[in-house]
Scaffold this active site. Structure first.
Site, PDB file in Angstrom:
ATOM      1  N   GLY A 177       0.847  -1.190   0.000  1.00  0.00           N
ATOM      2  CA  GLY A 177       0.000   0.000   0.000  1.00  0.00           C
ATOM      3  C   GLY A 177       0.881   1.237   0.000  1.00  0.00           C
ATOM      4  N   GLU A 424      -1.120  -9.784   6.845  1.00  0.00           N
ATOM      5  CA  GLU A 424      -0.493 -10.052   8.151  1.00  0.00           C
ATOM      6  C   GLU A 424      -0.683 -11.503   8.588  1.00  0.00           C
ATOM      7  OE1 GLU A 424       1.514  -8.053   9.960  1.00  0.00           O
ATOM      8  OE2 GLU A 424       1.373  -6.749   8.209  1.00  0.00           O
ATOM      9  N   ASP A 426      -1.992 -15.238   6.467  1.00  0.00           N
ATOM     10  CA  ASP A 426      -3.209 -15.911   6.004  1.00  0.00           C
ATOM     11  C   ASP A 426      -3.825 -16.681   7.169  1.00  0.00           C
ATOM     12  OD1 ASP A 426      -4.787 -17.302   3.596  1.00  0.00           O
ATOM     13  OD2 ASP A 426      -4.201 -18.832   5.049  1.00  0.00           O
TER      14      ASP A 426
END
Lengths: 652, 652
Positions: A177, A424, A426
């Site tokens: 991001g 953060e 799976d």
């Protein structure tokens, strides 16, 4: 237009002190007041308007986010907001932005992995946003398995530089991001290579774009990964793709707190314990659990207010139809989610304490509790995010057709929330981490080594294997000790059963792989036990306010008994309870729904959410559902102009 | 750029004749050939391009749909397509359009409710699309409860007209597809009032817009309800809102086949049986079940191909990592969905037969099987759409982060599919309809009245209450008779338990309401039994092709045993199986996953989906996942131009 408050009569029914519950929900009076003030500030500021978000094109949407993020920075300075206030204001801005990564990942990574000189240099720039940073770890071909990253950082002793390179397509950084459009810098994770030797993955600060004209620097190929799930939602974020073509950075830009490379290219480890990295993961996942209770409570608030206003069927002789919240089918789907929102709130508060505790231990070089703490936070992250994502979608369905409209707020809430199940860690991978600790704990039982923290109950192995529930009436299921015992026995027996099956395999590793689906179920049972026990701890503590404790006790029982119903096969197959006791639990659950019903609207009022934060035409705090909807009708003359165009197209 | 077919080695592993399975999936060679031809036609025509859909603004998106819908009309004429071919081409156009309502609801409503003269007049216009129609039933305040609609149609004998009026805000028509922008006419449902007497809800043909300039006629307020869930998805549809201000229509526009109003205002019923309406509902829901298998199989195809290409963890000394499809955690989530896709396909085919059968009976005035058939299709609609919506989202999660990208195709597939859980009967409301039939059937046991159709097994009440499963090895769970008995016993005992609890209530109605959550579970158990039994019927029939039958048998067992695992509490609490037998079922399930694993890619190839239809960069039939993704990277110079703007905004 008539405006009727359809919720007033619901609020009169409440059997507890809503203001006191607000303090319980917020955690303290002080926390309540800060949140309340910042929520109102966000709601009253036109820059933070969000009702148009799902209608904006991607470009407009992104510009809008840039404006909001910049406005927050200005407001924090102008109003002299504290750190806590600023953080709350960002929360109520309520949209993902590049700043989340700058403040939440880029800066903490430098703090955690940088030397003091590096921190001095880069944090000064970053804290003033003279540079904007992101966190470039995940690659197109490598997510969960961080050790499999392919990007290389090869030390060149002739120039005292690292050469950052993307050797394959799958090594392209993918997802960070803030990368796609905004970031000037990134913490890049790459395989460190010195003298032809691969030292594994390390962090490097790499400049991506010019500080003059914002264009990518030579050797850097960077872009946006394109549209993501949902209207608005994470499309406010510039998740990016990044490739390096032999990009050179000075040696000083390797983050060297934990290990370093000398001028001669020698690789050295410092004496800083590597376990510190886990502390950061505990911190991040703890905030994710807090966020889960926020997202779920928000969806539940919308669905409960809607269900109290919406009427369907049940009318005799043309009178008012039945409020849908009065149907048991609605209650049995809605109230367990209401209870889960409270449950996650309390376990989130406990995790905050746990993080503080583990930080103190780490500073004192005490590492023995860390693996259990790490697994516990991983498991709770998995449990709460899965339940919240599913719960939001369930709330959406509980609003019938209207939940499908973006103006209900629920589609965007789902789409913006659901990546929490994947990022953060799976959720399935995390459950297997919990399962590993469970199997290890079981293997050590009887060895004299005590199980710690949330696995401490396993110490009572013999009792847990033999106990049978002594429930003989529906009321017995209201006793915390009865609930706790059933959840402990079920979790322990499932784990033991997995351990036994694994031991039949040729080796432990193969057995673990073969049994992995069952192991995730054992891990979920263990994590549910943690949530139940922390909820019970809270209910048994001192709680101010008329009727507050009673409501929380009812919610606690609903949380536990609805899970018992959902996972009944596990409770029965392990012999923890009998079919008759299961039937009594269902009977109690129905009574609890009846008990909570008159308090339902007040219990979501206690979240103290503003209409702005909720962002739903179905759930305005004081006005009625349908009147507001009517305002949304985009009809009349304005539209009719366009209709001529359609006519032309239709007739072509 | 290197292009490697990562699926070739998977296809070599297949142990069955994929071409033969394609015929089984399609239903017949003829059906396969038509579908194959139309799929290729859609894929090769640039007008049907859809990879840009999630990036279009609402207005562009809608224009795009208008173009596609018009193009299909032209192609059908130009290429002289048959009805079957045209329908398939519309299917592969793969986006909701106003034409769905015109052909699927407006025309059938006139056929079903209009007199011969009315059909002659209106169907002539509609079939040439000289008028475009929609179906205006649902109101802002009234969905499931059709009898609660508020719009009025008051007969005015002085002018021989009906006055159509929206007396309240909640009476606004809300949701009809095709209404917002396109339709010139609507079938409007309104309360018929003559001489001050309310005769309940009837259908009327009302013109909404001028045929000259497409503007709304006087008294008509009409618009679009705004954005809906997801990118692209149902935003291609102009779901609308509509209000009438005393709009006058000629008496002849009441649809008068079933009942009519005379010139004098007298209300008369015809001798046409009202049950015919149920025939239409059976038809519509039967198509929804077929669509469920299409949507689920599409998601499963994407997730299985992705899981075969994606590798993560498990690498020793830098070699290839493990394909994620090899993990038992992935298999235990993915293969039951693969099995469900096949299961829904077969039950859908059976429903087509059932619809034909019931139509013949209706024509012969045989109505006694109708309530059971109606409940059965309602229940199967509920079961398959819920499982499909959840299954698509599960497939999305199984593609990790990449499933969150619109380019994976999964977000849009979910968003466009999920309203199927709500429209044509809310899934919970439908389950309660099934439960009603179950309770009625139980109350009639022993009365001499035989239970019919899918409830026929209940006739064996005594045996079903007493039987215990004789499974004593994992292999026993492969026997269809063993599976069927367990599912029959569980469904029956859950229903009996509900009936017993209801009988304790002061009256049946109260008891039904109090037990409604449990009743929905009993209804689900009954519907799962239907799906399992139809799957078994198919597997036991003649099936051509090497290995095809074996694969279907394995999938059938996976479908049943994964449901047994999921609902284990019900099987155990009702004493249908023992915990030991449950453990054997799990053991068998793990073996079945291993058996299906090498065939997984071939089993989704058998769906014969084109890359165009799948619409996912993760699942191209022949190229590799990551190479295709790379093509999507919107990087380099083109983008850098824009970055200057962001720079300016950032620095403001």
């Amino acid at each position: 237009m008539e405006v009727v408050d359809h919720l007033a009569h619901e609020r009169k029914k409440a059997q507890f002190d809503v203001e006191a519950m607000k303090i319980v929900w917020a955690g303290s009076r002080q926390a309540f007041e800060v949140a309340d003030r910042m929520a109102r500030l966000a709601a009253s500021d036109p820059v933070f308007r969000k009702d148009n978000r799902t209608m904006l094109s991607r470009k407009e949407l992104f510009r809008n986010t840039l404006r909001k993020a910049a406005h927050i920075l200005n407001q924090v300075v102008k109003l002299g907001l504290s750190e806590e206030e600023a953080s709350k204001l960002r929360f109520f801005m309520d949209e993902p932005a590049y700043t989340d990564l700058h403040w939440g990942m880029f800066i903490p990574a430098i703090k955690g992995l940088g030397t003091e000189e590096q921190q001095e240099k880069w944090l000064t720039l970053a804290s003033k946003m003279h540079i904007i940073g992101c966190y470039a770890q995940t690659e197109l071909g490598h997510g969960s398995n961080v050790q499999g990253l392919e990007t290389t950082a090869t030390f060149d002793p002739t120039s005292d530089e690292f050469i950052i390179h993307s050797p394959t397509l799958t090594s392209s950084k993918w997802w960070p991001g803030g990368l796609g459009k905004v970031s000037t810098h990134a913490v890049v994770y790459a395989r460190l290579i010195t003298n032809g030797k691969d030292h594994g993955v390390h962090g490097f600060i790499v400049q991506l774009r010019s500080l003059d004209d914002h264009l990518p620097l030579p050797g850097i190929t960077v872009g946006d990964v394109g549209m993501k799930f949902g209207n608005g939602a994470y499309n406010t974020m510039d998740n990016g793709v990044l490739r390096f073509n032999n990009v050179r950075i000075p040696r000083s830009q390797m983050l060297m707190r934990v290990s370093r490379v000398t001028r001669e290219g020698k690789y050295l480890k410092s004496d800083i314990p590597r376990q510190l990295v886990y502390g950061t993961m505990v911190y991040v996942r703890q905030t994710i659990v807090s966020d889960a209770s926020c997202a779920l409570s928000r969806a539940v608030c919308i669905a409960i207010r809607y269900s109290a206003v919406r009427r369907q069927f049940g009318s005799q002789d043309g009178g008012l139809e039945t409020q849908v919240i009065d149907y048991k089918t609605q209650q049995s789907r809605l109230f367990p989610l209401l209870a889960s929102a409270y449950a996650f709130r309390f376990v989130g508060e406990w995790l905050k304490w746990l993080y503080k505790d583990v930080t103190q231990r780490l500073q004192a070089n005490e590492f023995e509790t860390l693996p259990e703490v790490h697994a516990c936070t991983a498991g709770l992250k998995s449990l709460t995010t899965t339940a919240t994502a599913d719960g939001i979608e369930e709330c959406r369905k509980l609003c019938g057709g209207h939940g499908y409209l973006c103006s209900s707020g629920l589609p965007e809430l789902f789409a913006v929330y659901v990546p929490a199940c994947t990022y953060e860690g799976d959720n399935t991978v995390l459950l297997l981490q919990v399962a590993k600790i469970l199997m290890k704990t079981i293997s050590q039982l009887g060895s004299g080594k005590l199980s710690v923290g949330t696995t401490a109950y396993m110490q009572r192995a013999e009792q847990l294997m033999q106990c049978t529930s002594d429930v003989c009436s529906a009321e017995d299921w209201l006793k915390p000790s009865v609930i706790l015992e059933a959840f402990e026995a079920r979790a322990f027996r499932l784990a033991v059963s997995c351990a036994q099956n694994i031991s039949k395999a040729p080796n432990l590793e193969e057995g673990f792989l073969e049994l992995s689906a069952e192991l995730t179920e054992a891990a979920i049972a263990h994590c549910q036990l943690i949530v139940v026990s922390k909820f019970i701890d809270n209910v048994q503590g001192d709680i101010d306010g008329m009727g507050v404790k009673e409501q929380l006790h009812a919610l606690c029982c609903i949380y536990a008994l609805s899970l018992l119903h959902k996972h009944l096969g596990e409770f029965l197959s392990t012999g923890c309870i009998t079919p008759e006791q299961a039937a009594l639990a269902n009977e109690q659950l129905r009574s609890l729904y009846t008990k909570v019903r008159p308090n339902a609207v007040a219990l979501v009022d206690a979240f103290n959410y503003t209409d702005h934060y909720l962002g739903s035409v179905l759930a305005f705090a004081e006005a009625a559902t349908y009147e507001i909807k009517a305002l949304k009708m985009e009809v009349a003359r304005g539209e009719q102009h366009h209709q001529k165009n359609w006519y032309v197209i239709l007739r072509k």
